[in-house]
Structure formats: C-alpha cells, structure tokens
Scaffold this motif. Structure first.
Motif, PDB file in Angstrom:
ATOM      1  N   THR A  92       0.694  -0.845   0.289  1.00  0.00           N
ATOM      2  CA  THR A  92       0.086  -0.071   0.173  1.00  0.00           C
ATOM      3  C   THR A  92       0.720   0.996  -0.151  1.00  0.00           C
ATOM      4  OG1 THR A  92      -1.774  -1.618   1.767  1.00  0.00           O
ATOM      5  CG2 THR A  92      -1.706   1.145   1.137  1.00  0.00           C
ATOM      6  N   LEU A  93       1.867   1.488   0.799  1.00  0.00           N
ATOM      7  CA  LEU A  93       2.958   2.383   0.828  1.00  0.00           C
ATOM      8  C   LEU A  93       3.508   2.310  -0.528  1.00  0.00           C
ATOM      9  CD1 LEU A  93       4.910   2.486   4.648  1.00  0.00           C
ATOM     10  CD2 LEU A  93       2.708   3.925   2.987  1.00  0.00           C
ATOM     11  N   PRO A 305     -10.010 -12.646   2.889  1.00  0.00           N
ATOM     12  CA  PRO A 305     -11.066 -11.781   3.340  1.00  0.00           C
ATOM     13  C   PRO A 305     -10.553 -10.212   4.466  1.00  0.00           C
ATOM     14  CG  PRO A 305     -11.605 -13.490   4.311  1.00  0.00           C
ATOM     15  CD  PRO A 305     -10.296 -13.832   3.538  1.00  0.00           C
ATOM     16  N   LEU A 306      -9.347 -10.567   4.876  1.00  0.00           N
ATOM     17  CA  LEU A 306      -8.900  -9.914   5.467  1.00  0.00           C
ATOM     18  C   LEU A 306      -8.151  -8.641   4.609  1.00  0.00           C
ATOM     19  CD1 LEU A 306      -7.753  -8.514   8.362  1.00  0.00           C
ATOM     20  CD2 LEU A 306      -5.225  -9.651   7.993  1.00  0.00           C
ATOM     21  N   GLY A 307      -7.641  -9.038   3.248  1.00  0.00           N
ATOM     22  CA  GLY A 307      -7.218  -8.012   2.306  1.00  0.00           C
ATOM     23  C   GLY A 307      -8.241  -6.912   1.651  1.00  0.00           C
ATOM     24  N   SER A 308      -9.781  -7.713   1.731  1.00  0.00           N
ATOM     25  CA  SER A 308     -10.277  -7.282   1.333  1.00  0.00           C
ATOM     26  C   SER A 308     -11.602  -5.992   2.087  1.00  0.00           C
ATOM     27  CB  SER A 308     -11.531  -7.862   1.064  1.00  0.00           C
ATOM     28  OG  SER A 308     -12.924  -8.266   2.126  1.00  0.00           O
ATOM     29  N   THR A 309     -10.242  -5.734   3.047  1.00  0.00           N
ATOM     30  CA  THR A 309     -11.124  -4.764   4.177  1.00  0.00           C
ATOM     31  C   THR A 309      -9.563  -3.808   4.501  1.00  0.00           C
ATOM     32  OG1 THR A 309     -10.868  -6.223   6.348  1.00  0.00           O
ATOM     33  CG2 THR A 309     -13.516  -5.502   5.300  1.00  0.00           C
ATOM     34  N   ILE A 310      -8.288  -4.427   4.238  1.00  0.00           N
ATOM     35  CA  ILE A 310      -7.644  -3.350   4.721  1.00  0.00           C
ATOM     36  C   ILE A 310      -6.268  -2.889   3.789  1.00  0.00           C
ATOM     37  CG2 ILE A 310      -8.234  -4.292   6.813  1.00  0.00           C
ATOM     38  CD1 ILE A 310      -5.183  -4.900   7.165  1.00  0.00           C
ATOM     39  N   ASN A 311      -6.633  -4.099   2.634  1.00  0.00           N
ATOM     40  CA  ASN A 311      -5.216  -3.479   1.948  1.00  0.00           C
ATOM     41  C   ASN A 311      -5.811  -3.548   0.782  1.00  0.00           C
ATOM     42  OD1 ASN A 311      -2.718  -4.336   0.763  1.00  0.00           O
ATOM     43  ND2 ASN A 311      -3.590  -6.053  -0.437  1.00  0.00           N
ATOM     44  N   THR A 345      -1.189   8.966   5.820  1.00  0.00           N
ATOM     45  CA  THR A 345      -2.230   9.448   5.921  1.00  0.00           C
ATOM     46  C   THR A 345      -3.213   7.736   4.654  1.00  0.00           C
ATOM     47  OG1 THR A 345      -2.364  11.587   5.402  1.00  0.00           O
ATOM     48  CG2 THR A 345      -3.117  10.646   8.006  1.00  0.00           C
ATOM     49  N   ALA A 346      -3.033   8.624   3.481  1.00  0.00           N
ATOM     50  CA  ALA A 346      -3.867   7.869   2.920  1.00  0.00           C
ATOM     51  C   ALA A 346      -3.546   6.088   3.138  1.00  0.00           C
ATOM     52  CB  ALA A 346      -3.490   7.992   0.964  1.00  0.00           C
ATOM     53  N   LEU A 347      -2.483   5.582   3.794  1.00  0.00           N
ATOM     54  CA  LEU A 347      -2.225   4.475   4.182  1.00  0.00           C
ATOM     55  C   LEU A 347      -3.338   3.904   5.192  1.00  0.00           C
ATOM     56  CD1 LEU A 347      -0.817   1.777   4.699  1.00  0.00           C
ATOM     57  CD2 LEU A 347       0.167   2.655   6.430  1.00  0.00           C
ATOM     58  N   LEU A 348      -3.623   5.062   6.583  1.00  0.00           N
ATOM     59  CA  LEU A 348      -4.477   4.696   7.722  1.00  0.00           C
ATOM     60  C   LEU A 348      -6.116   4.818   6.817  1.00  0.00           C
ATOM     61  CD1 LEU A 348      -3.347   6.883   9.895  1.00  0.00           C
ATOM     62  CD2 LEU A 348      -3.170   4.274   9.569  1.00  0.00           C
ATOM     63  N   ALA A 349      -6.249   5.349   5.962  1.00  0.00           N
ATOM     64  CA  ALA A 349      -7.689   6.123   4.982  1.00  0.00           C
ATOM     65  C   ALA A 349      -8.150   4.189   4.768  1.00  0.00           C
ATOM     66  CB  ALA A 349      -7.448   6.886   4.105  1.00  0.00           C
ATOM     67  N   ALA A 350      -6.733   4.313   3.735  1.00  0.00           N
ATOM     68  CA  ALA A 350      -7.154   2.691   2.519  1.00  0.00           C
ATOM     69  C   ALA A 350      -7.454   2.013   4.012  1.00  0.00           C
ATOM     70  CB  ALA A 350      -6.110   3.345   1.754  1.00  0.00           C
ATOM     71  N   ILE A 351      -6.475   1.843   5.026  1.00  0.00           N
ATOM     72  CA  ILE A 351      -7.086   0.160   5.967  1.00  0.00           C
ATOM     73  C   ILE A 351      -8.560   0.764   5.994  1.00  0.00           C
ATOM     74  CG2 ILE A 351      -6.530   0.175   7.992  1.00  0.00           C
ATOM     75  CD1 ILE A 351      -3.992  -0.053   7.485  1.00  0.00           C
ATOM     76  N   GLY A 352      -8.863   1.922   6.513  1.00  0.00           N
ATOM     77  CA  GLY A 352     -10.286   2.224   7.348  1.00  0.00           C
ATOM     78  C   GLY A 352     -11.534   2.284   6.458  1.00  0.00           C
ATOM     79  N   THR A 353     -11.021   2.149   4.849  1.00  0.00           N
ATOM     80  CA  THR A 353     -12.203   2.144   3.540  1.00  0.00           C
ATOM     81  C   THR A 353     -12.707   0.714   3.711  1.00  0.00           C
ATOM     82  OG1 THR A 353     -10.931   3.242   2.525  1.00  0.00           O
ATOM     83  CG2 THR A 353     -12.260   2.351   1.042  1.00  0.00           C
ATOM     84  N   ALA A 354     -14.308   0.932   3.516  1.00  0.00           N
ATOM     85  CA  ALA A 354     -15.063  -0.626   3.018  1.00  0.00           C
ATOM     86  C   ALA A 354     -14.945  -0.413   2.385  1.00  0.00           C
ATOM     87  CB  ALA A 354     -16.409  -0.412   3.411  1.00  0.00           C
ATOM     88  N   GLY A 355     -15.334  -2.277   1.475  1.00  0.00           N
ATOM     89  CA  GLY A 355     -15.071  -2.668   0.198  1.00  0.00           C
ATOM     90  C   GLY A 355     -16.399  -2.381  -0.235  1.00  0.00           C
ATOM     91  N   ILE A 356     -17.036  -0.976  -0.768  1.00  0.00           N
ATOM     92  CA  ILE A 356     -18.310  -0.527  -1.215  1.00  0.00           C
ATOM     93  C   ILE A 356     -17.459   0.230  -2.212  1.00  0.00           C
ATOM     94  CG2 ILE A 356     -19.539  -1.456   0.701  1.00  0.00           C
ATOM     95  CD1 ILE A 356     -19.833   1.463   1.962  1.00  0.00           C
ATOM     96  N   PRO A 357     -18.770   0.743  -3.229  1.00  0.00           N
ATOM     97  CA  PRO A 357     -18.264   1.900  -3.567  1.00  0.00           C
ATOM     98  C   PRO A 357     -18.020   3.355  -2.950  1.00  0.00           C
ATOM     99  CG  PRO A 357     -20.086   0.309  -4.598  1.00  0.00           C
ATOM    100  CD  PRO A 357     -19.678  -0.034  -3.467  1.00  0.00           C
ATOM    101  N   MET A 358     -17.791   4.316  -4.105  1.00  0.00           N
ATOM    102  CA  MET A 358     -16.895   5.425  -3.266  1.00  0.00           C
ATOM    103  C   MET A 358     -16.667   5.804  -2.319  1.00  0.00           C
ATOM    104  SD  MET A 358     -20.317   7.586  -5.204  1.00  0.00           S
ATOM    105  CE  MET A 358     -19.991   9.198  -4.479  1.00  0.00           C
ATOM    106  N   ALA A 359     -16.609   4.756  -1.324  1.00  0.00           N
ATOM    107  CA  ALA A 359     -16.014   4.689  -0.138  1.00  0.00           C
ATOM    108  C   ALA A 359     -14.384   5.030   0.118  1.00  0.00           C
ATOM    109  CB  ALA A 359     -15.818   3.153   0.636  1.00  0.00           C
ATOM    110  N   GLY A 360     -14.030   4.910  -0.713  1.00  0.00           N
ATOM    111  CA  GLY A 360     -12.164   6.034  -0.966  1.00  0.00           C
ATOM    112  C   GLY A 360     -12.632   7.552  -0.686  1.00  0.00           C
ATOM    113  N   MET A 361     -13.310   7.705  -1.821  1.00  0.00           N
ATOM    114  CA  MET A 361     -13.711   9.294  -1.434  1.00  0.00           C
ATOM    115  C   MET A 361     -14.276   9.864  -0.465  1.00  0.00           C
ATOM    116  SD  MET A 361     -15.730  10.738  -4.231  1.00  0.00           S
ATOM    117  CE  MET A 361     -17.244  11.387  -3.067  1.00  0.00           C
TER     118      MET A 361
END
Ligand code: ASP
Length: 417
Positions: A92-93, A305-311, A345-361
């Motif tokens: 991710t980094l 499953p772990l990757g789909s939520t934090i990676n 912070t992008a790393l942390l935000a990506a970890i916290g992002t859910a695997g759903i549409p637009m979550a990253g935005m």
C-alpha cells in the motif's frame, strides 16, 4: 446476451456484458433521457450485487474461523498474520508513493478551473480519528456488526473464535469444525450460483453507469481539461502498480507466472472493476484462489477477507493523487513533510475504507483534514469518481489475490497457477 452462449468462459461473458453495457448506455441515452429508462435496467444489477453481499458475512465468518482453526497453533497464526500485514502495508505504501510521484511530475491540478467543482453534500468521515478506528475493530455487539456489514469487527471476532475453537474439548472442536465446513461449502455453492448471473448483473450495472455519465455534461466538459489529465494520472499509477509492481512481486516472492495468475483471477478482477466493490468480488476471489490457483483454504480464508477490508492499494494511490491534485488546483504549496504525511494518512484511510463503491472518496476527507486542505476540493473530482473507482477497486482486489499467492508460497504450498 452473453450468458446464453454455452461454453464461453465466464470472464469472456463478463467482458461481453461490460462491452454491451457501454453500448446500451450510450444508445439508450440517445433515444431517451436517463431518467426514463434506468429503472428498467438497474434492478438486474442491484439483484446481482445484493446477492454477492448476502453471502459475504457468513462466508467471511466461517472461512476465517476455519482458516484460523486450521492453522493449529498460535505460532502459525502469528507467522501468517505477521507476513500478511507486512505485505499489505508495504504494497500500500508503494502504491501511495507511485501516486505521489506521478501527480507531482504531471501536475494535473495546476491551473484547473475551480468553477467546475460540484457542491459536496453529506460527506462526513473527517471526524473519525485513528484511535476510534482501532477501537471500532472490537465489536461491542457482533450481531450488530454483522447486520451492518462491518467486516473488520466480524473478522476480529472470527479470528478469536477460530483460535479458541482449538482450545475446547476435541469433541466440541470437531462439531464446530464440521458445522462450519458444512456452512462454508453451502455458501460456496451459492456463490457459484450467483456468479453465473454476473454477465447479466454487470451488463445492467455498466449500462446504468454509462447512461448516467452520458447524461452528465459537466463530467464530459471537465474531462476535456485538467480532470481528464487527473484521470489519466490515476489510471497510469494504477497501471504501474497492477501491471508492474504487483506482478513483479508475484514473480519474485511468489515464484509464479503473474500473467497466468491474472488470467485465472480474471472473473474476480472484472467483477471488482464493474461493481466498484471489492467486498462483492471477495467470494469469487476466495473461490478462484483456491480452485484455480491451488492456494490452501487456510491461507485464502485468512488473507483474502482481511485484505478485502484493509488492503487497498488502488485506494491509497487514488487518495494521494487526489489530495495533491486538490492542493495544486487551490494553489497550495505542500512541503515535503506534508507530502509524506499524505502518504501515511492515505495508508490509514485505505485501511479504514470499506470495500464498497465510493468509500475511498469519502475517506479522502481524512487525508485532506490531516494536511489542512479544503474539503470542498472533493467537489472537483466528484464528476469522475466512477471512472476512478472502477480501476482502483480492481487493483484493490488484485493486490489481495497477489498477497494470497505470496503468503501461500512462503508457507511452502504447491500452487497450480
Ligand atoms: N470501491 C473501493 C473498493 O470496494 C473502495 C474505494 O472506494 O476506494 O475496494
């Protein structure tokens, strides 16, 4: 449609679904405005997506509990978990740094017109602190987390459950093992059934998305200028991560042919691309990693499953590019320290992002807040969100699949890629 052709591999059927969807979206918009037709098409995509989401929680729970229980002892769990987390954080980094470098080189935001910014409403993730995110991993009510589809607390509970399954009387451990295996196998059969609907679901989703975009002159106008360059930078960065960095890791660390691996995972990757949801692609990712690539259930059930939520390689890259694009557009000069802060912070935000549409935005607010950039800047990129969400979700899912190969190889597994 494609699904009716017998014998054609599923990924080709999905590709045809995507192609026909693009054509149908454009043609329908020419015939009549989007509002008049979308409800006749969209439902098929909704059913497909809901079907995939329906199986995610029971699948994740049973597969992780079984996977962790199958590791046998805490040393194996610690070893696999340690390697998995290390792989996820490092890749991710790398992705975030690629985004940072490209956007600084190309500078798509310099001179961008702020008039094109759409008004941002109801974006409210900025207040979630890092500590809050960590605390939220422990569920206060596991059924509530399951009902809300909050994967991280479910994963946490499943790891605990699997771990302690080995600590109870052998009779009970055996019963639980049989029960979870039975549920898992049924869920996999349901997965198989839902995936067969993918070409139809994907066709409906893509038709809807293209129709919506074709009806949005603002997006098309913006694409001609700096937004177009912004999208190219995002795609270019994702291509580097997904076409060079990750395949290289599969080759060097996983000792497998990366292109054959991509071919075998193509159904999962195309599903992620067209649904913009790595959570929806997860069941397919687990199935194909095991059945086509020969990865053990123990590894696939834990790593994926772990990757789909934090990676989220794609999401982290997108957050970096977008934050700096916004800074450039507003004429704000960022120091090197601030840029490095964006990467983390992008790393942390990506970890916290859910695997759903637009979550990253939505999570972008965290990155912008961290370095004091204007939140309204998100309005600049709203118009092209779909175009960025599709490929970044695909790379998110691909990063997980590569992780499973690499961890499986490091555990001495013989793969069939
Ligand atoms: N849509 C992405 C995913 O499901 C998350 C994001 O919006 O970045 O992986």
């Amino acid at each position: 449609m494609a699904g009716q052709k017998k014998g054609l591999a599923l990924h080709w059927q999905i590709l045809i679904g995507i192609g026909l969807g693009v054509v149908a979206g454009i043609v329908l918009c020419r015939i009549t405005p989007y509002e008049n037709w979308f409800s006749y098409i969209k439902w098929a995509g909704d059913i497909f997506l809901r079907g995939l989401r329906m199986i995610v929680i029971p699948l994740v729970f049973t597969s992780i509990a079984l996977g962790v229980a199958g590791m046998g002892n805490s040393a194996a769990l610690g070893r696999i978990a340690g390697k998995t987390l290390l792989y996820y954080i490092v890749t991710t980094l790398i992705a975030a740094t690629i985004g940072l470098t490209l956007v600084n080189l190309v500078k798509p935001g310099v001179g961008a017109s702020l008039n094109l910014a759409e008004e941002v409403t109801s974006i409210g993730a900025g207040e979630v602190s890092f500590i809050d995110q960590i605390v939220a991993i422990v569920p206060s009510n596991i059924f509530e987390s399951m009902a809300r589809g909050d994967l991280l607390p479910v994963i946490f509970f499943a790891i605990l459950f699997g771990f302690f399954m080995n600590k109870v009387d052998a009779r009970h451990a055996g019963t639980l093992n049989n029960l979870f295996t039975a549920i898992y196998e049924v869920i996999m059969k349901i997965t198989f059934f839902i995936i067969r609907l993918a070409p139809f679901g994907v066709f409906a989703i893509v038709t809807n998305v293209v129709g919506k975009q074709a009806d949005n002159p603002q997006a098309l106008l913006g694409m001609a200028g700096s937004l177009g360059v912004f999208v190219l930078v995002v795609w270019g960065g994702l291509l580097l991560q997904g076409g060079v960095v990750l395949p290289l890791l599969v080759r060097l660390l996983g000792r497998q042919n990366p292109w054959r691996h991509i071919a075998k995972m193509s159904t999962a990757l195309l599903t992620a691309f067209s649904t913009c949801s790595s959570g929806a692609a997860l069941p397919i990712n687990i199935r194909d990693s095991q059945e086509k690539c020969g990865i053990s259930g123990k590894v696939a059930s834990f790593v994926l499953p772990l990757g789909s939520t934090i990676n989220m390689n794609g999401t982290a890259l997108y957050e970096c590019v977008t934050a700096i694009f916004i800074a450039q557009a507003y004429g704000i000069d960022l120091t090197l320290v601030q840029q490095v802060m964006i990467v983390f912070t992008a790393l942390l935000a990506a970890i916290g992002t859910a695997g759903i549409p637009m979550a990253g935005m939505v999570m972008l607010t965290i990155v912008l807040t961290a370095v004091g950039l204007p939140l309204e800047g998100i309005g600049l990129v709203l118009a092209v969100e779909q175009l960025c969400d599709m490929p970044r979700t695909c790379i998110n899912t691909y990063g997980d699949a590569c992780g499973a190969v690499i961890i499986a190889h490091s555990e001495g597994e013989q793969l069939t890629i």
